[in-house]
Design an enzyme around this catalytic site. Structure first.
Site, PDB file in Angstrom:
ATOM      1  N   ASP A  34      -9.222   0.423   2.188  1.00 37.83           N
ATOM      2  CA  ASP A  34      -8.222   0.002   3.172  1.00 37.83           C
ATOM      3  C   ASP A  34      -8.761   0.326   4.575  1.00 37.83           C
ATOM      4  O   ASP A  34      -8.374   1.308   5.200  1.00 37.83           O
ATOM      5  CB  ASP A  34      -6.922   0.762   2.886  1.00 37.83           C
ATOM      6  CG  ASP A  34      -5.798   0.385   3.837  1.00 37.83           C
ATOM      7  OD1 ASP A  34      -5.810  -0.748   4.340  1.00 37.83           O
ATOM      8  OD2 ASP A  34      -4.920   1.239   4.065  1.00 37.83           O
ATOM      9  N   ARG A  79      -8.184   3.402  13.602  1.00 36.39           N
ATOM     10  CA  ARG A  79      -7.260   4.512  13.875  1.00 36.39           C
ATOM     11  C   ARG A  79      -6.676   4.470  15.269  1.00 36.39           C
ATOM     12  O   ARG A  79      -5.521   4.859  15.470  1.00 36.39           O
ATOM     13  CB  ARG A  79      -7.982   5.849  13.674  1.00 36.39           C
ATOM     14  CG  ARG A  79      -8.548   6.054  12.288  1.00 36.39           C
ATOM     15  CD  ARG A  79      -7.458   6.066  11.243  1.00 36.39           C
ATOM     16  NE  ARG A  79      -8.018   6.292   9.905  1.00 36.39           N
ATOM     17  CZ  ARG A  79      -7.314   6.169   8.784  1.00 36.39           C
ATOM     18  NH1 ARG A  79      -6.040   5.825   8.829  1.00 36.39           N
ATOM     19  NH2 ARG A  79      -7.889   6.375   7.610  1.00 36.39           N
ATOM     20  N   HIS A  98      -4.404  13.797   1.058  1.00 42.74           N
ATOM     21  CA  HIS A  98      -4.597  12.979   2.257  1.00 42.74           C
ATOM     22  C   HIS A  98      -3.358  13.040   3.149  1.00 42.74           C
ATOM     23  O   HIS A  98      -3.450  13.287   4.356  1.00 42.74           O
ATOM     24  CB  HIS A  98      -4.877  11.528   1.860  1.00 42.74           C
ATOM     25  CG  HIS A  98      -4.819  10.555   3.004  1.00 42.74           C
ATOM     26  ND1 HIS A  98      -5.817  10.421   3.931  1.00 42.74           N
ATOM     27  CD2 HIS A  98      -3.845   9.670   3.381  1.00 42.74           C
ATOM     28  CE1 HIS A  98      -5.489   9.496   4.819  1.00 42.74           C
ATOM     29  NE2 HIS A  98      -4.292   9.025   4.514  1.00 42.74           N
ATOM     30  N   GLU A 133      -9.940  12.282   8.068  1.00 43.17           N
ATOM     31  CA  GLU A 133      -9.813  13.649   7.548  1.00 43.17           C
ATOM     32  C   GLU A 133     -11.118  14.434   7.682  1.00 43.17           C
ATOM     33  O   GLU A 133     -11.107  15.595   8.062  1.00 43.17           O
ATOM     34  CB  GLU A 133      -9.414  13.622   6.069  1.00 43.17           C
ATOM     35  CG  GLU A 133      -8.015  13.121   5.813  1.00 43.17           C
ATOM     36  CD  GLU A 133      -7.894  12.633   4.377  1.00 43.17           C
ATOM     37  OE1 GLU A 133      -7.645  13.448   3.480  1.00 43.17           O
ATOM     38  OE2 GLU A 133      -8.076  11.408   4.148  1.00 43.17           O
ATOM     39  N   TYR A 141       1.952   2.044  15.780  1.00 42.54           N
ATOM     40  CA  TYR A 141       2.650   2.203  14.499  1.00 42.54           C
ATOM     41  C   TYR A 141       4.086   2.703  14.591  1.00 42.54           C
ATOM     42  O   TYR A 141       4.797   2.658  13.583  1.00 42.54           O
ATOM     43  CB  TYR A 141       1.831   3.062  13.531  1.00 42.54           C
ATOM     44  CG  TYR A 141       2.134   4.533  13.566  1.00 42.54           C
ATOM     45  CD1 TYR A 141       1.737   5.304  14.629  1.00 42.54           C
ATOM     46  CD2 TYR A 141       2.821   5.135  12.518  1.00 42.54           C
ATOM     47  CE1 TYR A 141       2.014   6.652  14.660  1.00 42.54           C
ATOM     48  CE2 TYR A 141       3.104   6.491  12.545  1.00 42.54           C
ATOM     49  CZ  TYR A 141       2.699   7.243  13.617  1.00 42.54           C
ATOM     50  OH  TYR A 141       2.978   8.577  13.653  1.00 42.54           O
ATOM     51  N   ASP A 176       0.842  -1.188   0.000  1.00 37.95           N
ATOM     52  CA  ASP A 176       0.000   0.000   0.000  1.00 37.95           C
ATOM     53  C   ASP A 176       0.886   1.250   0.000  1.00 37.95           C
ATOM     54  O   ASP A 176       1.764   1.392   0.844  1.00 37.95           O
ATOM     55  CB  ASP A 176      -0.901  -0.005   1.243  1.00 37.95           C
ATOM     56  CG  ASP A 176      -2.128   0.879   1.057  1.00 37.95           C
ATOM     57  OD1 ASP A 176      -2.445   1.224  -0.097  1.00 37.95           O
ATOM     58  OD2 ASP A 176      -2.768   1.210   2.064  1.00 37.95           O
ATOM     59  N   GLN A 190      -4.032   1.792  15.288  1.00 38.55           N
ATOM     60  CA  GLN A 190      -2.909   2.250  14.471  1.00 38.55           C
ATOM     61  C   GLN A 190      -2.049   3.280  15.218  1.00 38.55           C
ATOM     62  O   GLN A 190      -0.816   3.221  15.188  1.00 38.55           O
ATOM     63  CB  GLN A 190      -3.485   2.856  13.190  1.00 38.55           C
ATOM     64  CG  GLN A 190      -2.466   3.271  12.155  1.00 38.55           C
ATOM     65  CD  GLN A 190      -3.130   3.894  10.922  1.00 38.55           C
ATOM     66  OE1 GLN A 190      -4.346   3.836  10.757  1.00 38.55           O
ATOM     67  NE2 GLN A 190      -2.339   4.480  10.056  1.00 38.55           N
ATOM     68  N   GLU A 223     -10.877   3.856   3.862  1.00 37.34           N
ATOM     69  CA  GLU A 223      -9.964   4.652   3.046  1.00 37.34           C
ATOM     70  C   GLU A 223     -10.256   4.378   1.580  1.00 37.34           C
ATOM     71  O   GLU A 223     -10.251   3.227   1.138  1.00 37.34           O
ATOM     72  CB  GLU A 223      -8.492   4.327   3.346  1.00 37.34           C
ATOM     73  CG  GLU A 223      -8.026   4.821   4.706  1.00 37.34           C
ATOM     74  CD  GLU A 223      -6.513   4.786   4.904  1.00 37.34           C
ATOM     75  OE1 GLU A 223      -6.012   5.583   5.698  1.00 37.34           O
ATOM     76  OE2 GLU A 223      -5.846   3.960   4.245  1.00 37.34           O
ATOM     77  N   THR A 244      -9.147  -5.625   3.954  1.00 38.08           N
ATOM     78  CA  THR A 244      -9.025  -4.691   2.834  1.00 38.08           C
ATOM     79  C   THR A 244     -10.007  -5.182   1.774  1.00 38.08           C
ATOM     80  O   THR A 244      -9.909  -6.333   1.346  1.00 38.08           O
ATOM     81  CB  THR A 244      -7.599  -4.710   2.255  1.00 38.08           C
ATOM     82  OG1 THR A 244      -6.655  -4.447   3.291  1.00 38.08           O
ATOM     83  CG2 THR A 244      -7.447  -3.678   1.137  1.00 38.08           C
ATOM     84  N   GLU A 296      -9.300   4.150  -2.067  1.00 41.81           N
ATOM     85  CA  GLU A 296      -8.061   3.985  -2.832  1.00 41.81           C
ATOM     86  C   GLU A 296      -8.352   3.349  -4.188  1.00 41.81           C
ATOM     87  O   GLU A 296      -9.388   2.728  -4.401  1.00 41.81           O
ATOM     88  CB  GLU A 296      -7.070   3.068  -2.080  1.00 41.81           C
ATOM     89  CG  GLU A 296      -6.672   3.564  -0.703  1.00 41.81           C
ATOM     90  CD  GLU A 296      -5.441   2.852  -0.151  1.00 41.81           C
ATOM     91  OE1 GLU A 296      -4.674   2.264  -0.935  1.00 41.81           O
ATOM     92  OE2 GLU A 296      -5.272   2.895   1.081  1.00 41.81           O
ATOM     93  N   LYS A 304      -4.555  -2.234  10.342  1.00 44.28           N
ATOM     94  CA  LYS A 304      -4.902  -2.371   8.919  1.00 44.28           C
ATOM     95  C   LYS A 304      -5.173  -3.814   8.500  1.00 44.28           C
ATOM     96  O   LYS A 304      -5.909  -4.044   7.540  1.00 44.28           O
ATOM     97  CB  LYS A 304      -3.729  -1.868   8.059  1.00 44.28           C
ATOM     98  CG  LYS A 304      -3.344  -0.421   8.261  1.00 44.28           C
ATOM     99  CD  LYS A 304      -4.240   0.515   7.471  1.00 44.28           C
ATOM    100  CE  LYS A 304      -3.648   1.921   7.428  1.00 44.28           C
ATOM    101  NZ  LYS A 304      -4.464   2.811   6.573  1.00 44.28           N
TER     102      LYS A 304
END
Lengths: 432, 432
Positions: free
Chosen positions: B246, B250, B143, B378, B257, B136, B253, B212, B270, B214, B266
């Protein structure tokens, strides 16, 4: 421990009768990759053995072994589960033992011995598993701490999450290679002057090519999407172990890794040893890992305290001139997280694991001096100090022509359980 | 553009004659997954077509299609390469066209039409490819910038490497799911109070489940270990495109991370759209991506400037009560790196790619307001603001029972090239 009737058994062999690791070979007579076990300096060809002999008396309740052992990976065998691995290993130990209960099957069968028992020097080793996904953890506490001190100082060496969960990242399955595969020095984006502003990267062969000493773990069986593997069941999902060298281009990694982690700095090559040492073979060598005073989350709490293995690990560096120096001696016990903990964490959110998934422990370093550290990054403090080799030579990072060999074993002479070599030689970068 | 004789062609269909995307179906008469193309509201069963009709006049120089289309993935077809994909798509367009040069093969063959042309509502879609490795990227500039401002402020929003290389990370191949697969809310380690010291994580269902938006890209052919794919050849390695969600936890993560990147935040799921739109079908919709004023390294420099596609992208959120709101409208042109640049970078150090590798673009957000942003992170500034839905409802992150659907298409009515739905519904976390 009984001994084996196989010729030329060296007491220092990694492949005593107590081991019986599984691998994938091709032979002069059969170029199609298929299964074997290692015993002393020989490979016992399981495709030939199961095609030639009636082994139903040994494994009356196990079906499909002959087919599994004629395949080009160990995945079908791995998927049969721990109980089958245990019985098959015990059955093969019997066949190879001086006290075998079935001498007519192999020991007394001269023509089958000639066909099935092959000097390892005459067979070619292949990747033992079809690797579905590869995940690399960071469970080597002393490595994580030393690298942290280098980059963030001793007060912030470990990230706040480190003692709470087994930190890991998704690696690249396509570049996992069997021992002996040549390693080409990667080209990558690097900063020659890290302090200059604005940053001006160049694209060039890595100047900081490194190795990482790790233990790898292959999954026997996975889990369904959405269903975690409880830590108490994780052992039943493990097939066996290999040595793993997570080759790393430190200059590429330093520039690329924020904020999403290592990528091209790692994905050009990962070398594993060719023989998978079954989980059962390592059972006698359990010990306690590094103590973690943190109160663990329920899903990471293990009943047993001897949750890691005490495998002697060594790293040899051989120069192009042929001089070999052992640059690291440590043990696989220097982990703060066990593989069952890694598996429980990996699947906590429901991530499905599959047969053939490979887990790396993260770089293993001991708590002592430079010669216990599992990477050149640590030994040289990121290139600031030299590692002295024999022959008046020294290294900060790897040179073209260098060969790195990982070795690992446990047990006393004559009953060693070891991995054989995990070796890769560095070749010059591809021309543009 | 000619039109198709297939019944009930809706001008708003994603699957006009200009498209002809490939997928894997199973049908009431054949439960074994096999290949098909989408046309209007129908699936044309390629296993039935190639088994029933003599198509050598259409593809005299291509061998192995019947076998490839009877397999459970598109990998064998993908591996045949762009020239074959182009010819086969053109041949199928001819068969389905009102002006077909071969009316006897399908249009005029009532019994074959009954067997091979199936309403999509009667077939089950499967994952189109066996995915070897999934990577990815992070090429959605707006973003990356918006998330960077949120976490590091406007002066340090982008990391120093961002404009020099396509930042990416290795994802988890095992949890790539076909549209429609239920999404279970992941359990994970999260910090309820991020500021408290010492850090005290809990293990609980994610409270910040996000989507997400994508674009995904499937590889047709890979490269050998150690040999990079030059950017000028990268297009020839691409099979086609899908929409990709994806899913991201949050809170998981944020805690996990550092320093190695996203992991359990994640790897639980997916989702991709089921029909692979061939690279050739998107050729007419090329445009320029986001301008990058940075002087690019030689291996990232492209000759063409129209290196991305202008695909209209939309995200619908449907509540458990059945109220649907379009929460995002943007375009796939808002990328600062093209897929050829991602491929050239991915292989720069010699990392081998394989047929079936999946590349994600990274979240795509437009430069405008909240309704152009490709993630709830976002839109809601990490949960600080509400996204208003129809029916007096609102969201910060996803609730159990919510369905997220990505849609994407280009072209005019009657000649649309689109992806169909990329959909997933959230179910409550597994009980402990």
């Amino acid at each position: 421990m009984t001994s084996s009737w196989v010729p030329d058994m060296d007491p220092a062999s990694d492949f005593s009768l107590a081991n019986i690791p599984f691998g994938i070979i091709s032979t002069p007579n059969d170029p199609e990759p298929h299964a074997a076990v290692a015993i002393g300096s020989y490979a016992l060809d399981l495709k030939v053995l199961f095609a030639s002999a009636d082994l139903t008396q040994l494994f009356p309740e196990i079906h499909g072994l002959a087919e599994a052992f004629s395949q080009s990976t160990l995945n079908a065998f791995a998927e049969m589960g721990r109980a089958v691995h245990r019985q098959v290993r015990a059955g093969i130990q019997d066949l190879l033992s001086t006290t075998t209960a079935h001498p007519s099957i192999l020991r007394g069968n001269t023509s089958l011995r000639a066909k099935a028992l092959l000097p390892q020097s005459t067979v070619k080793m292949h990747l033992p598993m079809a690797i579905a996904d590869y995940t690399d953890f960071y469970a080597g506490y002393h490595h994580a701490y030393a690298v942290g001190v280098m980059f963030r100082g001793p007060d912030n060496a470990l990230q706040p999450n480190y003692l709470h969960l087994p930190v890991g990242y998704h690696g690249r399955a396509s570049s996992v290679l069997v021992s002996g595969t040549p390693i080409r020095r990667p080209v990558g984006q690097i900063l020659l002057d890290a302090k200059a502003e604005p940053k001006r990267p160049v694209t060039a062969p890595s100047r900081k090519l490194d190795m990482e000493l790790e233990l790898g773990c292959f999954m026997a069986r996975g889990n369904e999407l959405g269903r975690a593997i409880p830590i108490g069941e994780a052992e039943e999902h493990i097939f066996g172990y290999v040595l793993l060298n997570d080759w790393s281009a430190r200059d590429v990694q330093t520039w690329e890794y924020v904020p999403l982690g290592p990528f091209n700095g790692k994905n050009f090559a990962t070398t594993i040893s060719p023989w998978v040492v079954l989980a059962d073979a390592l059972e006698p060598f359990r010990t306690r890992g590094i103590e973690n005073a943190t109160e663990l989350q329920w899903y990471l709490a293990e009943e047993r305290e001897d949750n890691v293995f005490d495998i002697r690990l060594e790293v040899d560096l051989t120069t192009a001139e042929g001089d070999t120096t052992t640059i690291c001696r440590t043990s696989s016990k220097h982990l703060i997280w066990s593989f069952p903990q890694m598996i429980a964490h990996h699947t906590l959110g429901g991530c499905p694991m599959r047969t053939g998934d490979l887990l790396g422990s993260g770089t293993i370093s001991g708590p002592g001096g430079v010669d216990e550290r599992g990477s050149l990054l640590e030994m040289t403090e990121d290139g600031k100090k030299d590692v002295l080799l024999g022959g008046m030579d020294s290294r900060t990072f790897l040179k073209d022509g260098d060969t790195v060999m990982l070795r690992g074993f446990c047990g006393a002479d004559g009953a060693r359980v070891g991995f054989g070599a995990c070796r890769g030689r560095i070749y010059g970068a591809a021309s543009r």
